[in-house]
Design a protein around this motif. Structure first.
Motif, PDB file in Angstrom:
ATOM      1  N   THR A 167      -6.896  32.673  -9.310  1.00 44.92           N
ATOM      2  CA  THR A 167      -8.129  34.064  -9.960  1.00 44.92           C
ATOM      3  C   THR A 167      -8.234  34.926  -8.177  1.00 44.92           C
ATOM      4  O   THR A 167      -9.114  34.013  -7.689  1.00 44.92           O
ATOM      5  N   ASP A 200       4.474  33.294 -10.626  1.00 48.83           N
ATOM      6  CA  ASP A 200       4.336  32.318 -11.584  1.00 48.83           C
ATOM      7  C   ASP A 200       3.858  31.263 -11.521  1.00 48.83           C
ATOM      8  O   ASP A 200       2.982  30.417 -12.012  1.00 48.83           O
ATOM      9  N   ALA A 207      -1.812  35.604  -4.147  1.00 47.94           N
ATOM     10  CA  ALA A 207      -2.467  36.195  -4.985  1.00 47.94           C
ATOM     11  C   ALA A 207      -2.428  37.917  -4.114  1.00 47.94           C
ATOM     12  O   ALA A 207      -2.632  37.856  -2.857  1.00 47.94           O
ATOM     13  N   LYS A 245       0.097  31.609 -11.783  1.00 41.41           N
ATOM     14  CA  LYS A 245      -0.422  32.521 -13.061  1.00 41.41           C
ATOM     15  C   LYS A 245      -1.606  31.346 -13.555  1.00 41.41           C
ATOM     16  O   LYS A 245      -1.215  30.884 -14.201  1.00 41.41           O
ATOM     17  N   GLY A 246      -2.516  32.046 -13.916  1.00 41.72           N
ATOM     18  CA  GLY A 246      -3.309  31.207 -15.122  1.00 41.72           C
ATOM     19  C   GLY A 246      -4.000  30.405 -14.804  1.00 41.72           C
ATOM     20  O   GLY A 246      -5.680  29.947 -15.002  1.00 41.72           O
ATOM     21  N   TYR A 304      -2.663  41.071  -8.901  1.00 42.95           N
ATOM     22  CA  TYR A 304      -1.276  40.212  -9.256  1.00 42.95           C
ATOM     23  C   TYR A 304      -0.625  38.765  -8.555  1.00 42.95           C
ATOM     24  O   TYR A 304      -2.021  38.726  -7.901  1.00 42.95           O
ATOM     25  N   TYR A 305      -0.039  38.169  -9.637  1.00 40.39           N
ATOM     26  CA  TYR A 305       0.616  36.358  -8.671  1.00 40.39           C
ATOM     27  C   TYR A 305       1.426  35.948  -9.333  1.00 40.39           C
ATOM     28  O   TYR A 305       2.097  37.150  -9.731  1.00 40.39           O
TER      29      TYR A 305
END
Length: 126
Positions: free
Chosen positions: A68, A61, A48, A64-65, A58-59
């Motif tokens: 945070t 894949d 991250a 991601k989700g 930015y993360y």
């Protein structure tokens, strides 16, 4: 020289949540920040990044989700909130900082960062 200290790691179960914190010795408002992790026998991996004012993140894949990144410059602290943890998230997690003099940037590679914390262990059991 900036000093970073990560806290918040631990042993959790699959599906659990965990929040890591990274405290900085200096004002963080001029630093882009990032989180990386390193599992045993593997290279350090980016997870991250956040710009100086927190406006850009930015993360990869892989997280991601679920992960945070956020920051509170008034407290000189950056956070990594992790949810839905998986055994493959098991690693030592490192906080990193890079001085930025203008713009609003984030960075995703190890060589972009000048300062590193000592790491905190996150273990996710199945």
């Amino acid at each position: 020289q900036e000093q970073l200290v990560e806290i918040g790691g631990g042993l959790v179960q699959t599906g659990d949540s965990l929040r890591l914190s990274c405290g900085a010795s200096r004002r963080t408002f001029s630093y882009a920040m990032g989180w990386f992790r390193q599992a045993p026998g593997k290279e350090r991996e980016f997870v991250a990044a956040i710009s100086q004012n927190g406006g850009r993140t930015y993360y990869p894949d892989s997280v991601k989700g679920r992960f945070t990144i956020s920051r509170d410059n008034a407290k000189n602290t950056v956070y990594l909130q992790m949810i839905s943890l998986k055994p493959e998230d098991t690693a030592v997690y490192f906080c990193a900082a890079r001085r930025v003099y203008s713009g609003s940037s984030f960075y995703t590679t190890e060589s972009d960062y000048s300062y590193w914390g000592q790491g905190t262990q996150v273990t996710v059991s199945s």
